[in-house]
Scaffold this motif. Structure first.
Motif, PDB file in Angstrom:
ATOM      1  N   GLY A 292       0.795  -1.221   0.000  1.00 43.10           N
ATOM      2  CA  GLY A 292       0.000   0.000   0.000  1.00 43.10           C
ATOM      3  C   GLY A 292       0.826   1.269   0.000  1.00 43.10           C
ATOM      4  N   ASN A 293       0.595   2.124   0.996  1.00 46.40           N
ATOM      5  CA  ASN A 293       1.249   3.433   1.071  1.00 46.40           C
ATOM      6  C   ASN A 293       2.607   3.393   1.771  1.00 46.40           C
ATOM      7  OD1 ASN A 293      -0.955   5.026  -0.111  1.00 46.40           O
ATOM      8  ND2 ASN A 293      -2.069   4.450   1.743  1.00 46.40           N
ATOM      9  N   HIS A 294       3.044   2.209   2.175  1.00 50.29           N
ATOM     10  CA  HIS A 294       4.339   2.046   2.840  1.00 50.29           C
ATOM     11  C   HIS A 294       4.451   2.938   4.077  1.00 50.29           C
ATOM     12  CE1 HIS A 294       5.701  -0.354  -0.560  1.00 50.29           C
ATOM     13  NE2 HIS A 294       5.213   0.588  -1.342  1.00 50.29           N
ATOM     14  N   GLU A 295       3.363   2.997   4.842  1.00 50.46           N
ATOM     15  CA  GLU A 295       3.353   3.868   6.008  1.00 50.46           C
ATOM     16  C   GLU A 295       4.224   3.300   7.117  1.00 50.46           C
ATOM     17  OE1 GLU A 295      -0.001   0.974   6.741  1.00 50.46           O
ATOM     18  OE2 GLU A 295       0.814   2.084   5.040  1.00 50.46           O
ATOM     19  N   PRO A 296       4.938   4.183   7.837  1.00 49.89           N
ATOM     20  CA  PRO A 296       5.723   3.736   8.987  1.00 49.89           C
ATOM     21  C   PRO A 296       4.836   3.582  10.211  1.00 49.89           C
ATOM     22  CG  PRO A 296       5.996   6.082   8.695  1.00 49.89           C
ATOM     23  CD  PRO A 296       5.119   5.618   7.567  1.00 49.89           C
ATOM     24  N   SER A 297       5.318   2.839  11.176  1.00 47.57           N
ATOM     25  CA  SER A 297       4.591   2.678  12.432  1.00 47.57           C
ATOM     26  C   SER A 297       5.588   2.450  13.558  1.00 47.57           C
ATOM     27  CB  SER A 297       3.598   1.513  12.361  1.00 47.57           C
ATOM     28  OG  SER A 297       4.295   0.282  12.215  1.00 47.57           O
ATOM     29  N   MET A 298       5.173   2.809  14.768  1.00 41.97           N
ATOM     30  CA  MET A 298       5.988   2.526  15.941  1.00 41.97           C
ATOM     31  C   MET A 298       5.073   2.085  17.065  1.00 41.97           C
ATOM     32  SD  MET A 298       8.739   4.801  18.126  1.00 41.97           S
ATOM     33  CE  MET A 298       7.502   5.815  18.928  1.00 41.97           C
ATOM     34  N   ILE A 299       5.420   0.978  17.707  1.00 42.46           N
ATOM     35  CA  ILE A 299       4.656   0.462  18.836  1.00 42.46           C
ATOM     36  C   ILE A 299       5.566   0.459  20.048  1.00 42.46           C
ATOM     37  CG2 ILE A 299       3.303  -1.470  19.719  1.00 42.46           C
ATOM     38  CD1 ILE A 299       2.920  -2.333  16.781  1.00 42.46           C
ATOM     39  N   ARG A 300       5.116   1.056  21.126  1.00 39.89           N
ATOM     40  CA  ARG A 300       5.905   1.174  22.350  1.00 39.89           C
ATOM     41  C   ARG A 300       5.252   0.318  23.419  1.00 39.89           C
ATOM     42  NH1 ARG A 300       6.576   6.204  26.324  1.00 39.89           N
ATOM     43  NH2 ARG A 300       4.320   6.106  26.104  1.00 39.89           N
ATOM     44  N   LEU A 301       5.995  -0.657  23.942  1.00 41.77           N
ATOM     45  CA  LEU A 301       5.436  -1.623  24.873  1.00 41.77           C
ATOM     46  C   LEU A 301       6.338  -1.793  26.090  1.00 41.77           C
ATOM     47  CD1 LEU A 301       4.581  -4.365  22.226  1.00 41.77           C
ATOM     48  CD2 LEU A 301       2.904  -2.878  23.338  1.00 41.77           C
ATOM     49  N   LYS A 302       5.718  -2.080  27.225  1.00 40.10           N
ATOM     50  CA  LYS A 302       6.463  -2.415  28.433  1.00 40.10           C
ATOM     51  C   LYS A 302       5.722  -3.525  29.159  1.00 40.10           C
ATOM     52  CE  LYS A 302       4.256   1.092  31.356  1.00 40.10           C
ATOM     53  NZ  LYS A 302       4.478   2.247  32.245  1.00 40.10           N
ATOM     54  N   ALA A 303       6.427  -4.190  30.049  1.00 39.24           N
ATOM     55  CA  ALA A 303       5.837  -5.303  30.785  1.00 39.24           C
ATOM     56  C   ALA A 303       4.721  -4.807  31.691  1.00 39.24           C
ATOM     57  CB  ALA A 303       6.904  -6.014  31.601  1.00 39.24           C
ATOM     58  N   VAL A 304       3.612  -5.553  31.691  1.00 38.44           N
ATOM     59  CA  VAL A 304       2.490  -5.264  32.576  1.00 38.44           C
ATOM     60  C   VAL A 304       2.622  -6.167  33.798  1.00 38.44           C
ATOM     61  CG1 VAL A 304      -0.023  -5.307  32.814  1.00 38.44           C
ATOM     62  CG2 VAL A 304       1.020  -4.593  30.654  1.00 38.44           C
ATOM     63  N   PRO A 305       2.491  -5.625  35.013  1.00 36.99           N
ATOM     64  CA  PRO A 305       2.687  -6.437  36.226  1.00 36.99           C
ATOM     65  C   PRO A 305       1.567  -7.439  36.447  1.00 36.99           C
ATOM     66  CG  PRO A 305       1.960  -4.223  36.812  1.00 36.99           C
ATOM     67  CD  PRO A 305       2.219  -4.208  35.333  1.00 36.99           C
ATOM     68  N   LEU A 306       1.606  -8.523  35.698  1.00 40.43           N
ATOM     69  CA  LEU A 306       0.654  -9.612  35.846  1.00 40.43           C
ATOM     70  C   LEU A 306       1.431 -10.917  35.982  1.00 40.43           C
ATOM     71  CD1 LEU A 306      -1.946  -8.606  33.103  1.00 40.43           C
ATOM     72  CD2 LEU A 306      -2.243  -8.405  35.561  1.00 40.43           C
TER      73      LEU A 306
ATOM     74  N   ALA B 233      -3.305   4.179  18.863  1.00 37.48           N
ATOM     75  CA  ALA B 233      -4.107   3.051  19.316  1.00 37.48           C
ATOM     76  C   ALA B 233      -3.497   2.460  20.568  1.00 37.48           C
ATOM     77  CB  ALA B 233      -4.201   1.982  18.225  1.00 37.48           C
ATOM     78  N   ALA B 234      -4.345   1.916  21.432  1.00 33.17           N
ATOM     79  CA  ALA B 234      -3.861   1.129  22.570  1.00 33.17           C
ATOM     80  C   ALA B 234      -3.415  -0.233  22.051  1.00 33.17           C
ATOM     81  CB  ALA B 234      -4.961   0.984  23.612  1.00 33.17           C
ATOM     82  N   ALA B 235      -2.403  -0.803  22.696  1.00 36.89           N
ATOM     83  CA  ALA B 235      -1.850  -2.061  22.205  1.00 36.89           C
ATOM     84  C   ALA B 235      -1.522  -3.004  23.354  1.00 36.89           C
ATOM     85  CB  ALA B 235      -0.585  -1.796  21.382  1.00 36.89           C
ATOM     86  N   CYS B 236      -1.648  -4.291  23.070  1.00 34.17           N
ATOM     87  CA  CYS B 236      -1.294  -5.339  24.028  1.00 34.17           C
ATOM     88  C   CYS B 236      -0.706  -6.506  23.250  1.00 34.17           C
ATOM     89  CB  CYS B 236      -2.528  -5.787  24.807  1.00 34.17           C
ATOM     90  SG  CYS B 236      -2.239  -7.222  25.873  1.00 34.17           S
ATOM     91  N   MET B 237       0.428  -7.025  23.707  1.00 35.80           N
ATOM     92  CA  MET B 237       1.065  -8.132  23.007  1.00 35.80           C
ATOM     93  C   MET B 237       1.317  -9.279  23.980  1.00 35.80           C
ATOM     94  SD  MET B 237       4.283  -8.049  20.375  1.00 35.80           S
ATOM     95  CE  MET B 237       5.665  -8.206  21.502  1.00 35.80           C
ATOM     96  N   ARG B 238       0.974 -10.489  23.530  1.00 28.17           N
ATOM     97  CA  ARG B 238       1.176 -11.691  24.338  1.00 28.17           C
ATOM     98  C   ARG B 238       1.755 -12.797  23.461  1.00 28.17           C
ATOM     99  NH1 ARG B 238      -3.292 -13.944  27.983  1.00 28.17           N
ATOM    100  NH2 ARG B 238      -1.409 -14.525  29.136  1.00 28.17           N
ATOM    101  N   PRO B 239       2.553 -13.690  24.046  1.00 25.14           N
ATOM    102  CA  PRO B 239       3.057 -14.823  23.269  1.00 25.14           C
ATOM    103  C   PRO B 239       1.900 -15.705  22.801  1.00 25.14           C
ATOM    104  CG  PRO B 239       4.247 -14.586  25.349  1.00 25.14           C
ATOM    105  CD  PRO B 239       3.059 -13.689  25.430  1.00 25.14           C
ATOM    106  N   ALA B 240       2.025 -16.234  21.593  1.00 20.99           N
ATOM    107  CA  ALA B 240       1.028 -17.177  21.113  1.00 20.99           C
ATOM    108  C   ALA B 240       1.120 -18.456  21.933  1.00 20.99           C
ATOM    109  CB  ALA B 240       1.256 -17.479  19.637  1.00 20.99           C
ATOM    110  N   PRO B 241       0.016 -19.195  22.069  1.00 24.78           N
ATOM    111  CA  PRO B 241       0.067 -20.462  22.817  1.00 24.78           C
ATOM    112  C   PRO B 241       1.128 -21.395  22.249  1.00 24.78           C
ATOM    113  CG  PRO B 241      -2.208 -19.833  22.361  1.00 24.78           C
ATOM    114  CD  PRO B 241      -1.355 -18.876  21.595  1.00 24.78           C
ATOM    115  N   ALA B 242       1.735 -22.171  23.103  1.00 21.66           N
ATOM    116  CA  ALA B 242       2.776 -23.106  22.677  1.00 21.66           C
ATOM    117  C   ALA B 242       2.255 -24.019  21.574  1.00 21.66           C
ATOM    118  CB  ALA B 242       3.261 -23.936  23.867  1.00 21.66           C
ATOM    119  N   GLY B 243       3.063 -24.219  20.561  1.00 20.80           N
ATOM    120  CA  GLY B 243       2.684 -25.095  19.458  1.00 20.80           C
ATOM    121  C   GLY B 243       1.928 -24.399  18.343  1.00 20.80           C
ATOM    122  N   THR B 244       1.684 -23.085  18.448  1.00 18.53           N
ATOM    123  CA  THR B 244       0.974 -22.357  17.401  1.00 18.53           C
ATOM    124  C   THR B 244       1.806 -22.343  16.127  1.00 18.53           C
ATOM    125  OG1 THR B 244      -0.132 -20.923  19.002  1.00 18.53           O
ATOM    126  CG2 THR B 244      -0.035 -20.143  16.731  1.00 18.53           C
TER     127      THR B 244
END
Length: 202
Positions: free
Chosen positions: A113-127, A147-158
């Motif tokens: 598409g438009n080759h738009e740049p993006s940046m996602i800033r993440l830190k560990a959540v105390p869980l 946008a708000a963002a949340c990242m988690r590892p995919a389940p093992a074996g995905t």
């Protein structure tokens, strides 16, 4: 050209050769520190949709180590039916991950598409589980979106194919949405609103 310090960029019809000189020096400094703490593997990145609070987007994110660099590829919208509007938002974002002051910065450029740049800033959540929370900044033809963002590892074996099936949008009340991701997104959405209101008030 982006790192040369020039105030004006000349637009030419012919493509530029690979960057060197100042660009190489900047990239060398960027990767001179120890690699980020994130482990290679498959992750799911959940994000809110600007102007559409009733929707959440999931994008599989594939992290790999290349020499001393940590790179990633994020696929968006690949599982959307072709007749849907969201199918036109299919993206293939490739970039690098750096870590500064306990923040993971995922910087990428869409290869489509438009080759738009993006940046996602993440830190560990105390869980008790592994989860990262933060915000995404995306440059689009109509301006900057957040946008708000949340990242988690995919389940093992995905598998790669299974991960791609998650690359689509969800209604906010969809029961299949990761409940931890939903909770973190609500928190990050509130924090993002407060940040924007504070900055605008200045």
């Amino acid at each position: 050209e982006l790192f040369a310090g020039s105030t004006e960029l000349e637009i030419e019809e012919t493509p530029h050769p690979p960057a060197g000189g100042e660009c190489d020096a900047v990239l060398q400094a960027l990767f001179s520190e120890p690699p980020p703490s994130i482990k290679p593997g498959i992750y799911f990145l959940w994000m809110t949709v600007p102007t559409r609070p009733q929707e959440i987007v999931c994008a599989p994110l594939f992290v790999e180590r290349s020499n001393e660099r940590m790179t990633f590829r994020r696929i968006t919208g690949s599982a959307e039916p072709r007749e849907r509007l969201w199918f036109h938002r299919v993206g293939d974002h490739k970039g690098v991950i750096v870590e500064r002051l306990n923040w993971l910065l995922l910087v990428a450029v869409n290869q489509r598409g438009n080759h738009e740049p993006s940046m996602i800033r993440l830190k560990a959540v105390p869980l008790s589980s592994v989860v990262l929370g933060g915000h995404a900044t995306i440059l689009t033809p109509t301006g900057i979106s957040f946008a708000a963002a949340c990242m988690r590892p995919a389940p093992a074996g995905t598998s790669f194919r299974q991960a791609l099936r998650q690359s689509r949008r969800f209604e906010n009340n969809d029961a299949s949405i990761d409940p931890v991701a939903r909770m973190v997104l609500d928190q990050e959405r509130l924090e993002l609103r407060q940040i924007i209101e504070r900055d605008v008030s200045l």
